[in-house]
Design a protein around this motif. Sequence first.
Motif, mmCIF file in Angstrom:
data_model
loop_
_atom_site.group_PDB
_atom_site.id
_atom_site.type_symbol
_atom_site.label_atom_id
_atom_site.label_comp_id
_atom_site.label_asym_id
_atom_site.label_seq_id
_atom_site.Cartn_x
_atom_site.Cartn_y
_atom_site.Cartn_z
ATOM 1 N N VAL A 80 0.889 -1.218 0.324
ATOM 2 C CA VAL A 80 0.061 0.205 -0.089
ATOM 3 C C VAL A 80 1.330 1.719 0.191
ATOM 4 C CG1 VAL A 80 -1.319 1.408 0.972
ATOM 5 C CG2 VAL A 80 -1.877 -1.604 1.169
ATOM 6 N N ALA A 81 0.569 2.126 -0.790
ATOM 7 C CA ALA A 81 1.432 3.947 -1.056
ATOM 8 C C ALA A 81 0.902 4.516 0.369
ATOM 9 C CB ALA A 81 1.799 3.595 -2.340
ATOM 10 N N ALA A 82 1.722 4.448 1.086
ATOM 11 C CA ALA A 82 0.605 5.518 2.689
ATOM 12 C C ALA A 82 1.558 6.355 2.669
ATOM 13 C CB ALA A 82 0.208 4.453 2.861
ATOM 14 N N THR A 83 0.676 7.787 3.088
ATOM 15 C CA THR A 83 1.053 8.656 3.664
ATOM 16 C C THR A 83 0.900 9.306 5.096
ATOM 17 O OG1 THR A 83 1.351 9.857 1.443
ATOM 18 C CG2 THR A 83 1.405 10.974 3.136
ATOM 19 N N HIS A 84 1.512 9.370 5.550
ATOM 20 C CA HIS A 84 0.995 9.257 7.130
ATOM 21 C C HIS A 84 0.690 11.108 7.321
ATOM 22 C CE1 HIS A 84 0.955 4.741 7.376
ATOM 23 N NE2 HIS A 84 1.993 5.128 7.043
ATOM 24 N N VAL A 85 0.384 11.056 8.427
ATOM 25 C CA VAL A 85 0.587 12.928 8.566
ATOM 26 C C VAL A 85 0.260 12.537 10.559
ATOM 27 C CG1 VAL A 85 -0.615 15.457 8.425
ATOM 28 C CG2 VAL A 85 -1.241 13.637 6.641
ATOM 29 N N VAL A 152 -4.139 7.508 3.474
ATOM 30 C CA VAL A 152 -3.474 9.030 4.176
ATOM 31 C C VAL A 152 -4.576 8.644 4.964
ATOM 32 C CG1 VAL A 152 -3.940 11.764 3.847
ATOM 33 C CG2 VAL A 152 -3.674 10.137 1.938
ATOM 34 N N ALA A 153 -3.522 8.620 6.179
ATOM 35 C CA ALA A 153 -3.876 8.277 7.623
ATOM 36 C C ALA A 153 -3.736 9.775 8.012
ATOM 37 C CB ALA A 153 -2.874 7.143 8.212
ATOM 38 N N ALA A 181 -7.138 7.283 -7.809
ATOM 39 C CA ALA A 181 -8.949 6.446 -7.144
ATOM 40 C C ALA A 181 -8.962 5.826 -6.391
ATOM 41 C CB ALA A 181 -9.115 6.111 -8.977
ATOM 42 N N GLY A 182 -10.207 5.806 -5.877
ATOM 43 C CA GLY A 182 -10.511 4.743 -5.012
ATOM 44 C C GLY A 182 -9.764 4.892 -3.552
ATOM 45 N N GLY A 183 -9.129 5.725 -3.109
ATOM 46 C CA GLY A 183 -7.654 5.800 -2.335
ATOM 47 C C GLY A 183 -8.304 5.943 -1.114
ATOM 48 N N LEU A 184 -8.381 5.488 0.298
ATOM 49 C CA LEU A 184 -9.051 5.963 1.586
ATOM 50 C C LEU A 184 -8.136 7.458 2.131
ATOM 51 C CD1 LEU A 184 -10.205 2.457 2.665
ATOM 52 C CD2 LEU A 184 -11.153 4.701 0.871
#
Length: 292
Positions: A80-85, A152-153, A181-184
Motif C-alpha cells: 500500500v502506498a501510504a502517507t501518514h500525517v 492518507v492516515a 482513485a479509490g484511495g482512502l
Amino acid sequence: MGRDRGSRRTPDSRADTRADPADEAGTSPVEFVDDGTGGTVVMIDGHPQSYVQLGDPRLLVFEYVQFLAAVVDVLPEGPVAATHVGGAGLTLPRYVAHTRPGSPQIVLEPAQDVTSAVRQTLPLPRGHRIRVRPVDGRSGLRQLADGSAELVAVDAYAAGRVPAELTSTEWFTDVARVLGAGGLLAMNTADEPSRRHLARLHATIATVLPHTAAIATSEVRKGRRFGNTVLVASAQPLPLTALARRVAMTAFSATLLHGPSLARTLGSAQPFTDEDAEASPEPPRVEGWRVR
C-alpha cells in the motif's frame, strides 16, 4: 499520535521509564515507558502518544490505532502506498510494513527530535520502506504528487489537539488530490460529548470526499465521554461491509456509522475553511494512565 483519554489509569509501579538522552539538556520532550510485557509507551510532553511492540507490530493498544488499522486492512491486497500525517512512535507505519511488506510509506512529522529519539530507542524493522520527512502535514502534503497515495492516515496532534490547519476545506482538497482513485482517508480526531467539532470536521471532509463513515466506541458514539473518532472518506463508495466486519474484530465495543445513521448522529454543520478553522477541543485532564 492522538490521545485515547479513556484507556489510562495509574501506571504499574514496575514500569521502567527511560528518558531520551537529550532530556537531560532539556531539548527533548520524549520518554519511553516499558510496560513490562515487551511493549513501550512513547510519552511526549508527559502524555502517552504511541504504543510500540517491537516483537509484534500487530499488537495495537490504543483504540483509535486499531480503528486506523481496520481501514488499512480493507484496502486491496498487496503493498500500500501510504502517507501518514503525524509520526510519534510510528506505530501505524510499522503495522503497515508488517502486514503489507514492501509498502512505500511517507511520514510527515515536523518534530525531528521526536523522530530521532524514537528511531534510536525503537528501531524500525529491516527492509522497511518508511521515509520520515521533518515537515508539517500541510507543507509536506503540498509537495506530494497527484494520486500518489492509496491511503492518507491523519493522526497529528499538538498539545493534545488536532491543529486547526488540518481541519479546513482547503486542506482536505489537497488530501483528495494526493489520494489515487479509490484511495482512502482515515483521520483520527477527538471531541467533547457534544460532537460539534466532529460534525463540522465531517461536513468539511464530505465537501471533497463525499463517501464517508465514522468509527468510534459505543461510549463516544453515544456522547457519554470525550473521546476519539476515526473518520473514513473516499471519492468512491467505501467497502462498508468489509470495514464493518473488520471493526467488529477490534478489542473494543465499536460501531461503524455511515449514511443516514451518521447524519442523524452528527446533524448538519458548516464546513471549516482556512478563515475559520479550529483545532479540536482540549482534552480533559486525566490523572495517570495505563495500557490495556
